[in-house]
Design a protein around this motif. Structure first.
Motif, PDB file in Angstrom:
ATOM      1  N   LEU A  34       3.333  -1.796   0.632  1.00  0.00           N
ATOM      2  CA  LEU A  34       2.188  -0.916   0.404  1.00  0.00           C
ATOM      3  C   LEU A  34       2.764   0.076  -0.836  1.00  0.00           C
ATOM      4  O   LEU A  34       3.708   0.532  -0.598  1.00  0.00           O
ATOM      5  N   VAL A  35       1.757   0.374  -1.610  1.00  0.00           N
ATOM      6  CA  VAL A  35       1.898   1.294  -2.548  1.00  0.00           C
ATOM      7  C   VAL A  35       0.894   2.565  -2.397  1.00  0.00           C
ATOM      8  O   VAL A  35      -0.134   2.155  -1.941  1.00  0.00           O
ATOM      9  N   LEU A  36       1.348   3.829  -3.023  1.00  0.00           N
ATOM     10  CA  LEU A  36       0.392   4.648  -2.866  1.00  0.00           C
ATOM     11  C   LEU A  36      -0.449   4.836  -4.113  1.00  0.00           C
ATOM     12  O   LEU A  36       0.377   5.156  -5.184  1.00  0.00           O
ATOM     13  N   ILE A  37      -1.647   4.753  -4.417  1.00  0.00           N
ATOM     14  CA  ILE A  37      -2.325   5.082  -5.340  1.00  0.00           C
ATOM     15  C   ILE A  37      -3.269   6.346  -5.119  1.00  0.00           C
ATOM     16  O   ILE A  37      -4.367   6.485  -4.544  1.00  0.00           O
ATOM     17  N   GLU A  38      -2.900   7.467  -5.935  1.00  0.00           N
ATOM     18  CA  GLU A  38      -3.369   8.695  -5.568  1.00  0.00           C
ATOM     19  C   GLU A  38      -3.380   8.923  -3.764  1.00  0.00           C
ATOM     20  O   GLU A  38      -2.314   9.074  -3.514  1.00  0.00           O
ATOM     21  N   ASP A  39      -4.172   9.116  -3.170  1.00  0.00           N
ATOM     22  CA  ASP A  39      -4.204   9.194  -1.693  1.00  0.00           C
ATOM     23  C   ASP A  39      -4.523   8.160  -0.911  1.00  0.00           C
ATOM     24  O   ASP A  39      -4.513   8.238   0.203  1.00  0.00           O
ATOM     25  N   HIS A  40      -4.399   6.810  -1.734  1.00  0.00           N
ATOM     26  CA  HIS A  40      -4.799   5.620  -1.190  1.00  0.00           C
ATOM     27  C   HIS A  40      -3.725   4.659  -0.950  1.00  0.00           C
ATOM     28  O   HIS A  40      -3.092   4.565  -1.733  1.00  0.00           O
ATOM     29  N   LEU A  41      -3.370   4.297   0.152  1.00  0.00           N
ATOM     30  CA  LEU A  41      -2.575   3.287   0.321  1.00  0.00           C
ATOM     31  C   LEU A  41      -3.115   1.851   0.130  1.00  0.00           C
ATOM     32  O   LEU A  41      -4.329   1.595   0.672  1.00  0.00           O
ATOM     33  N   VAL A  42      -2.566   1.150  -0.772  1.00  0.00           N
ATOM     34  CA  VAL A  42      -3.144  -0.129  -0.944  1.00  0.00           C
ATOM     35  C   VAL A  42      -2.082  -1.120  -0.849  1.00  0.00           C
ATOM     36  O   VAL A  42      -0.857  -0.958  -1.207  1.00  0.00           O
ATOM     37  N   PRO A  43      -2.334  -2.189  -0.342  1.00  0.00           N
ATOM     38  CA  PRO A  43      -1.246  -3.661  -0.317  1.00  0.00           C
ATOM     39  C   PRO A  43      -1.080  -3.953  -1.678  1.00  0.00           C
ATOM     40  O   PRO A  43      -2.047  -4.390  -2.668  1.00  0.00           O
ATOM     41  N   ASP A  44       0.490  -4.091  -1.697  1.00  0.00           N
ATOM     42  CA  ASP A  44       0.596  -4.545  -3.283  1.00  0.00           C
ATOM     43  C   ASP A  44       0.907  -6.149  -2.999  1.00  0.00           C
ATOM     44  O   ASP A  44       2.121  -6.710  -2.817  1.00  0.00           O
ATOM     45  N   LEU A  45      -0.107  -6.965  -3.154  1.00  0.00           N
ATOM     46  CA  LEU A  45      -0.008  -8.365  -2.823  1.00  0.00           C
ATOM     47  C   LEU A  45       0.824  -9.216  -3.773  1.00  0.00           C
ATOM     48  O   LEU A  45       1.432 -10.273  -3.529  1.00  0.00           O
ATOM     49  N   ARG A  46       1.099  -8.816  -5.053  1.00  0.00           N
ATOM     50  CA  ARG A  46       1.640  -9.715  -5.678  1.00  0.00           C
ATOM     51  C   ARG A  46       3.152  -8.986  -6.163  1.00  0.00           C
ATOM     52  O   ARG A  46       3.863  -9.269  -6.690  1.00  0.00           O
ATOM     53  N   GLY A  47       3.373  -7.797  -5.565  1.00  0.00           N
ATOM     54  CA  GLY A  47       4.803  -7.336  -5.819  1.00  0.00           C
ATOM     55  C   GLY A  47       4.804  -6.932  -7.149  1.00  0.00           C
ATOM     56  O   GLY A  47       5.839  -6.566  -7.639  1.00  0.00           O
ATOM     57  N   ARG A  48       3.731  -6.384  -7.778  1.00  0.00           N
ATOM     58  CA  ARG A  48       3.742  -6.142  -9.172  1.00  0.00           C
ATOM     59  C   ARG A  48       3.655  -4.493  -9.343  1.00  0.00           C
ATOM     60  O   ARG A  48       3.775  -4.105 -10.507  1.00  0.00           O
ATOM     61  N   LEU A  49       3.174  -3.906  -8.379  1.00  0.00           N
ATOM     62  CA  LEU A  49       2.850  -2.379  -8.713  1.00  0.00           C
ATOM     63  C   LEU A  49       3.833  -1.776  -8.418  1.00  0.00           C
ATOM     64  O   LEU A  49       5.011  -2.003  -7.749  1.00  0.00           O
ATOM     65  N   SER A  50       4.050  -0.539  -9.375  1.00  0.00           N
ATOM     66  CA  SER A  50       5.473   0.216  -9.649  1.00  0.00           C
ATOM     67  C   SER A  50       5.584   1.121  -8.796  1.00  0.00           C
ATOM     68  O   SER A  50       4.404   1.709  -8.234  1.00  0.00           O
ATOM     69  N   GLY A  51       6.520   1.936  -8.336  1.00  0.00           N
ATOM     70  CA  GLY A  51       6.536   3.078  -7.791  1.00  0.00           C
ATOM     71  C   GLY A  51       7.132   3.058  -6.231  1.00  0.00           C
ATOM     72  O   GLY A  51       7.661   1.842  -5.994  1.00  0.00           O
ATOM     73  N   ARG A  52       7.179   4.008  -5.638  1.00  0.00           N
ATOM     74  CA  ARG A  52       7.573   3.854  -4.292  1.00  0.00           C
ATOM     75  C   ARG A  52       6.936   2.939  -3.226  1.00  0.00           C
ATOM     76  O   ARG A  52       5.569   3.077  -3.398  1.00  0.00           O
ATOM     77  N   GLY A  53       7.476   2.299  -2.487  1.00  0.00           N
ATOM     78  CA  GLY A  53       6.585   1.421  -1.709  1.00  0.00           C
ATOM     79  C   GLY A  53       7.080   1.376  -0.190  1.00  0.00           C
ATOM     80  O   GLY A  53       8.146   2.093   0.023  1.00  0.00           O
ATOM     81  N   ALA A  54       6.320   0.944   0.683  1.00  0.00           N
ATOM     82  CA  ALA A  54       6.534   1.101   2.141  1.00  0.00           C
ATOM     83  C   ALA A  54       6.213  -0.305   2.498  1.00  0.00           C
ATOM     84  O   ALA A  54       5.382  -1.183   2.005  1.00  0.00           O
ATOM     85  N   SER A  55       7.230  -0.883   3.420  1.00  0.00           N
ATOM     86  CA  SER A  55       6.785  -2.180   4.015  1.00  0.00           C
ATOM     87  C   SER A  55       6.426  -2.036   5.486  1.00  0.00           C
ATOM     88  O   SER A  55       6.544  -1.271   6.435  1.00  0.00           O
ATOM     89  N   LEU A  56       5.548  -3.038   5.425  1.00  0.00           N
ATOM     90  CA  LEU A  56       4.598  -3.226   6.903  1.00  0.00           C
ATOM     91  C   LEU A  56       4.524  -4.693   7.475  1.00  0.00           C
ATOM     92  O   LEU A  56       4.294  -5.512   6.394  1.00  0.00           O
ATOM     93  N   HIS A  57       4.768  -4.933   8.697  1.00  0.00           N
ATOM     94  CA  HIS A  57       4.406  -6.251   8.769  1.00  0.00           C
ATOM     95  C   HIS A  57       2.726  -6.551   8.693  1.00  0.00           C
ATOM     96  O   HIS A  57       2.096  -5.581   9.087  1.00  0.00           O
ATOM     97  N   PRO A  58       2.471  -7.551   8.229  1.00  0.00           N
ATOM     98  CA  PRO A  58       0.813  -7.762   7.855  1.00  0.00           C
ATOM     99  C   PRO A  58       0.067  -7.704   9.259  1.00  0.00           C
ATOM    100  O   PRO A  58      -0.307  -8.979   9.403  1.00  0.00           O
ATOM    101  N   SER A  59       0.199  -6.530  10.051  1.00  0.00           N
ATOM    102  CA  SER A  59      -0.463  -6.940  11.430  1.00  0.00           C
ATOM    103  C   SER A  59      -1.379  -5.599  11.506  1.00  0.00           C
ATOM    104  O   SER A  59      -0.532  -4.467  11.360  1.00  0.00           O
ATOM    105  N   LEU A  60      -2.268  -5.547  12.298  1.00  0.00           N
ATOM    106  CA  LEU A  60      -3.095  -4.265  12.552  1.00  0.00           C
ATOM    107  C   LEU A  60      -2.127  -3.314  13.433  1.00  0.00           C
ATOM    108  O   LEU A  60      -2.206  -2.140  13.396  1.00  0.00           O
ATOM    109  N   SER A  61      -1.518  -3.810  14.379  1.00  0.00           N
ATOM    110  CA  SER A  61      -0.773  -3.009  15.493  1.00  0.00           C
ATOM    111  C   SER A  61       0.134  -2.193  14.798  1.00  0.00           C
ATOM    112  O   SER A  61       0.636  -1.166  15.021  1.00  0.00           O
TER     113      SER A  61
END
Ligand code: ZN
Length: 99
Positions: A34-61
């Motif tokens: 996940l990367v942060l774009i302004e105040d929005h967290l967005v999934p970095d599906l292709r691993g291409r977005l730069s910047g600080r990232g956070a990792s999350l299991h792809p699960s709602l829980s």
């Protein structure tokens, strides 16, 4: 045709990341970046977005756990709160695909 190096198959050498939700260390390839774009967290599906990232299991829980522990503002070193609706929509879409 491309030759793949041996490292591609070395399971033990696979980089690991900690899920910000459940805090379990998991192979990076199994986690959603996940990367942060302004105040929005967005999934970095292709691993291409730069910047600080956070990792999350792809699960709602795990997403809900991360929200409850306020893990995202901490991971991105911002005061928060952050908009996770894009991530949630992505995960909800994923689970629909599975079914
Ligand atoms: Zn998790």
């Amino acid at each position: 045709m491309r030759q793949h190096g041996k490292l591609e198959y070395g399971g033990h050498a696979a980089p690991q990341r900690t899920c910000v939700g459940c805090r379990v260390r998991t192979a990076k390839s199994e986690l959603l970046r996940l990367v942060l774009i302004e105040d929005h967290l967005v999934p970095d599906l292709r691993g291409r977005l730069s910047g600080r990232g956070a990792s999350l299991h792809p699960s709602l829980s795990c997403l809900e756990l991360a929200e409850r522990r306020r893990a995202f503002p901490r991971a991105f070193r911002v005061p928060g709160p952050l908009d996770v609706s894009h991530v949630r929509a992505h995960l909800e879409g994923e689970s629909r695909n599975v079914m």
